[in-house]
Motif scaffolding. Structure first.
Motif, PDB file in Angstrom:
ATOM      1  N   VAL A   1       3.704  47.015  66.888  1.00  0.00           N
ATOM      2  CA  VAL A   1       3.378  47.977  66.071  1.00  0.00           C
ATOM      3  C   VAL A   1       4.236  49.362  66.882  1.00  0.00           C
ATOM      4  O   VAL A   1       5.155  49.864  66.361  1.00  0.00           O
ATOM      5  N   TRP A   2       3.909  49.315  68.108  1.00  0.00           N
ATOM      6  CA  TRP A   2       4.699  50.217  69.102  1.00  0.00           C
ATOM      7  C   TRP A   2       6.074  49.993  69.265  1.00  0.00           C
ATOM      8  O   TRP A   2       6.991  51.045  69.146  1.00  0.00           O
ATOM      9  N   ALA A   3       6.267  48.665  69.441  1.00  0.00           N
ATOM     10  CA  ALA A   3       7.695  48.211  69.656  1.00  0.00           C
ATOM     11  C   ALA A   3       8.688  48.480  68.346  1.00  0.00           C
ATOM     12  O   ALA A   3       9.507  49.067  68.162  1.00  0.00           O
ATOM     13  N   GLY A   4       8.117  48.231  67.183  1.00  0.00           N
ATOM     14  CA  GLY A   4       8.727  48.628  65.850  1.00  0.00           C
ATOM     15  C   GLY A   4       8.977  50.142  65.743  1.00  0.00           C
ATOM     16  O   GLY A   4       9.972  50.377  65.240  1.00  0.00           O
ATOM     17  N   LEU A   5       7.881  51.052  65.892  1.00  0.00           N
ATOM     18  CA  LEU A   5       8.108  52.503  65.893  1.00  0.00           C
ATOM     19  C   LEU A   5       9.053  52.801  66.908  1.00  0.00           C
ATOM     20  O   LEU A   5       9.998  53.731  66.473  1.00  0.00           O
ATOM     21  N   ALA A   6       9.090  52.281  67.816  1.00  0.00           N
ATOM     22  CA  ALA A   6      10.259  52.753  68.965  1.00  0.00           C
ATOM     23  C   ALA A   6      11.470  52.261  68.560  1.00  0.00           C
ATOM     24  O   ALA A   6      12.485  52.853  68.840  1.00  0.00           O
ATOM     25  N   GLY A   7      11.654  50.935  67.881  1.00  0.00           N
ATOM     26  CA  GLY A   7      12.800  50.388  67.447  1.00  0.00           C
ATOM     27  C   GLY A   7      13.403  51.425  66.386  1.00  0.00           C
ATOM     28  O   GLY A   7      14.435  51.604  66.310  1.00  0.00           O
ATOM     29  N   GLY A   8      12.613  51.919  65.505  1.00  0.00           N
ATOM     30  CA  GLY A   8      12.924  52.914  64.473  1.00  0.00           C
ATOM     31  C   GLY A   8      13.514  54.037  65.122  1.00  0.00           C
ATOM     32  O   GLY A   8      14.508  54.721  64.736  1.00  0.00           O
ATOM     33  N   VAL A   9      12.745  54.822  66.206  1.00  0.00           N
ATOM     34  CA  VAL A   9      13.342  56.001  66.834  1.00  0.00           C
ATOM     35  C   VAL A   9      14.868  55.500  67.478  1.00  0.00           C
ATOM     36  O   VAL A   9      15.898  56.349  67.295  1.00  0.00           O
TER      37      VAL A   9
ATOM     38  N   ASN B   1      17.749  45.535  66.978  1.00  0.00           N
ATOM     39  CA  ASN B   1      17.915  44.378  66.137  1.00  0.00           C
ATOM     40  C   ASN B   1      17.486  43.161  67.029  1.00  0.00           C
ATOM     41  O   ASN B   1      16.585  42.421  66.457  1.00  0.00           O
ATOM     42  N   ALA B   2      17.172  43.202  68.365  1.00  0.00           N
ATOM     43  CA  ALA B   2      16.644  42.607  69.180  1.00  0.00           C
ATOM     44  C   ALA B   2      15.245  42.570  69.156  1.00  0.00           C
ATOM     45  O   ALA B   2      14.346  41.572  69.114  1.00  0.00           O
ATOM     46  N   VAL B   3      14.531  43.682  69.013  1.00  0.00           N
ATOM     47  CA  VAL B   3      13.228  43.976  68.469  1.00  0.00           C
ATOM     48  C   VAL B   3      12.834  43.465  67.322  1.00  0.00           C
ATOM     49  O   VAL B   3      11.770  42.808  67.403  1.00  0.00           O
ATOM     50  N   VAL B   4      13.869  43.448  66.268  1.00  0.00           N
ATOM     51  CA  VAL B   4      13.359  42.830  64.972  1.00  0.00           C
ATOM     52  C   VAL B   4      13.338  41.116  65.296  1.00  0.00           C
ATOM     53  O   VAL B   4      12.460  40.306  64.825  1.00  0.00           O
ATOM     54  N   LYS B   5      14.253  40.784  66.014  1.00  0.00           N
ATOM     55  CA  LYS B   5      14.364  39.256  66.142  1.00  0.00           C
ATOM     56  C   LYS B   5      13.173  38.949  66.966  1.00  0.00           C
ATOM     57  O   LYS B   5      12.619  37.877  66.805  1.00  0.00           O
ATOM     58  N   GLY B   6      12.593  39.383  67.978  1.00  0.00           N
ATOM     59  CA  GLY B   6      11.509  39.008  68.711  1.00  0.00           C
ATOM     60  C   GLY B   6      10.123  39.183  68.144  1.00  0.00           C
ATOM     61  O   GLY B   6       9.094  38.967  68.874  1.00  0.00           O
ATOM     62  N   ALA B   7      10.091  40.011  66.971  1.00  0.00           N
ATOM     63  CA  ALA B   7       8.653  40.330  66.232  1.00  0.00           C
ATOM     64  C   ALA B   7       8.196  39.101  65.489  1.00  0.00           C
ATOM     65  O   ALA B   7       8.937  38.108  64.909  1.00  0.00           O
ATOM     66  N   PRO B   8       6.837  38.932  65.717  1.00  0.00           N
ATOM     67  CA  PRO B   8       6.326  37.796  65.014  1.00  0.00           C
ATOM     68  C   PRO B   8       6.290  37.852  63.278  1.00  0.00           C
ATOM     69  O   PRO B   8       6.390  36.888  62.604  1.00  0.00           O
ATOM     70  N   ASP B   9       6.172  39.102  62.865  1.00  0.00           N
ATOM     71  CA  ASP B   9       6.410  39.410  61.573  1.00  0.00           C
ATOM     72  C   ASP B   9       7.766  40.449  61.185  1.00  0.00           C
ATOM     73  O   ASP B   9       7.358  41.533  61.374  1.00  0.00           O
ATOM     74  N   LYS B  10       8.928  39.938  60.886  1.00  0.00           N
ATOM     75  CA  LYS B  10       9.954  40.894  60.961  1.00  0.00           C
ATOM     76  C   LYS B  10       9.800  41.648  59.707  1.00  0.00           C
ATOM     77  O   LYS B  10      10.328  42.940  59.948  1.00  0.00           O
ATOM     78  N   ALA B  11       9.259  41.479  58.662  1.00  0.00           N
ATOM     79  CA  ALA B  11       9.250  42.272  57.617  1.00  0.00           C
ATOM     80  C   ALA B  11       8.336  43.394  57.770  1.00  0.00           C
ATOM     81  O   ALA B  11       8.780  44.882  57.753  1.00  0.00           O
ATOM     82  N   ILE B  12       7.108  43.272  58.569  1.00  0.00           N
ATOM     83  CA  ILE B  12       6.434  44.584  58.816  1.00  0.00           C
ATOM     84  C   ILE B  12       7.085  45.395  59.913  1.00  0.00           C
ATOM     85  O   ILE B  12       7.070  46.575  59.703  1.00  0.00           O
ATOM     86  N   VAL B  13       7.869  44.749  61.045  1.00  0.00           N
ATOM     87  CA  VAL B  13       8.435  45.325  61.873  1.00  0.00           C
ATOM     88  C   VAL B  13       9.731  46.435  61.326  1.00  0.00           C
ATOM     89  O   VAL B  13       9.968  47.513  61.742  1.00  0.00           O
ATOM     90  N   LEU B  14      10.439  45.762  60.334  1.00  0.00           N
ATOM     91  CA  LEU B  14      11.276  46.633  59.683  1.00  0.00           C
ATOM     92  C   LEU B  14      10.668  47.668  59.040  1.00  0.00           C
ATOM     93  O   LEU B  14      11.212  48.854  58.975  1.00  0.00           O
ATOM     94  N   GLY B  15       9.495  47.530  58.215  1.00  0.00           N
ATOM     95  CA  GLY B  15       8.698  48.591  57.649  1.00  0.00           C
ATOM     96  C   GLY B  15       8.599  49.890  58.849  1.00  0.00           C
ATOM     97  O   GLY B  15       8.584  51.128  58.710  1.00  0.00           O
TER      98      GLY B  15
END
Length: 279
Positions: A205-213, A20-34
């Motif tokens: 992008v890498w942070a989002g994928l890592a957040g998904g794992v 959740n911290a990864v999502v909050k820190g992202a500039p585009d939260k919708a894309i990071v959730l994807g």
């Protein structure tokens, strides 16, 4: 609840706060959730040939959970766009333990002992203290409303998956199939926002994928715990993640105020001890 189950759920709680911290820190939260959804689906595609599929009776629950997760991501995106991690996260998670415990009585026939209810209520009260500590004159009420919507979605998919995985006759197969289904969430987000995908800095992008794992491991641990412990107890223990999220919000994002954190943490800790004693 055994010590092993307790450790599994508390580990999942920390991992959940982290993604959740990864999502909050992202500039585009919708894309990071994807990307997080994609981080669920890709590893699961490699795992599912080894786990096999759950029985057909579990598939309506997988479909239902996937649809509920769409609503969950929408509310979560809206909440983090307008509010702080240390406000949104406690509100969305705080209402879940009682809702899941009541739902488990109604739909799964679970009856918890009095000590377990004391633990669940203590955890919810502690989370409530964290929520109140983050509210103030400058609170964005759109974020608060979205946080409540997120909480309803969490309670809904927690119940659906808790029942579904028990019917699946294949715990790992259920988890893998559920995660593969998230490819539809990622596909929808990316196809409708492709320009935003290609302009997102690579580190996110890498942070989002890592957040998904990380998210996938966290939820997989919780789903496994639901096969060996009551749904309401697992849900309540999982929400100890609000302590981790509040610490991350204060230390990482510089959110305030910091008052009442220790009190709230102590109340949640009492609830965790009570739940451990209940079993």
């Amino acid at each position: 609840m055994t010590i092993d189950a307790l450790f599994i759920v508390l580990t999942a709680a920390f991992l959940h706060a982290l993604w959740n911290a990864v999502v909050k820190g992202a500039p585009d939260k919708a894309i990071v959730l994807g990307l997080i959804s994609l981080g669920h689906a890709i590893p699961a595609m490699f795992v599912i040939p080894f786990t096999g599929l759950p029985v057909w009776a579990a598939f309506p629950f997988i479909v239902g959970s996937t649809l509920i997760h769409w609503g969950y991501y929408w509310f979560l995106n809206t909440a983090y766009k307008h509010g702080d991690l240390s406000v949104v996260y406690p509100i969305s998670r705080g209402m879940t333990p009682v809702l899941v415990a009541v739902g488990a009585i109604l739909f799964a026939g679970e009856v918890l002992p009095s000590v377990a209810w004391i633990g669940i209520i203590c955890i919810s009260l502690g989370i409530g203290c964290l929520s109140l500590a983050g509210l103030g004159r400058h609170t964005n009420w759109i974020a608060v409303a979205a946080a409540f919507g997120t909480g309803l979605m969490i309670a809904s998919y927690s119940l659906v998956d808790g029942i579904g995985i028990r019917l699946s006759e294949n715990t790992l197969g259920y988890i893998a199939t559920l995660f593969v289904a998230e490819i539809f969430v990622a596909g929808f987000i990316f196809t409708t926002r492709w320009q935003r995908v290609v302009t997102l800095p690579r580190r996110y992008v890498w942070a989002g994928l890592a957040g998904g794992v990380i998210s996938g491991v966290a939820y997989g641990l919780v789903l496994y715990a639901k096969t060996i412990a009551p749904l309401g107890v697992v849900s309540a223990l999982r929400e100890s993640s609000v302590i981790f999220a509040s610490i991350i919000g204060v230390m990482w994002f510089g959110e305030g105020p910091k008052s009442n954190r220790l009190l709230a943490a102590s109340i949640v800790a009492i609830g965790i001890v009570a739940l451990a004693m209940a079993s």
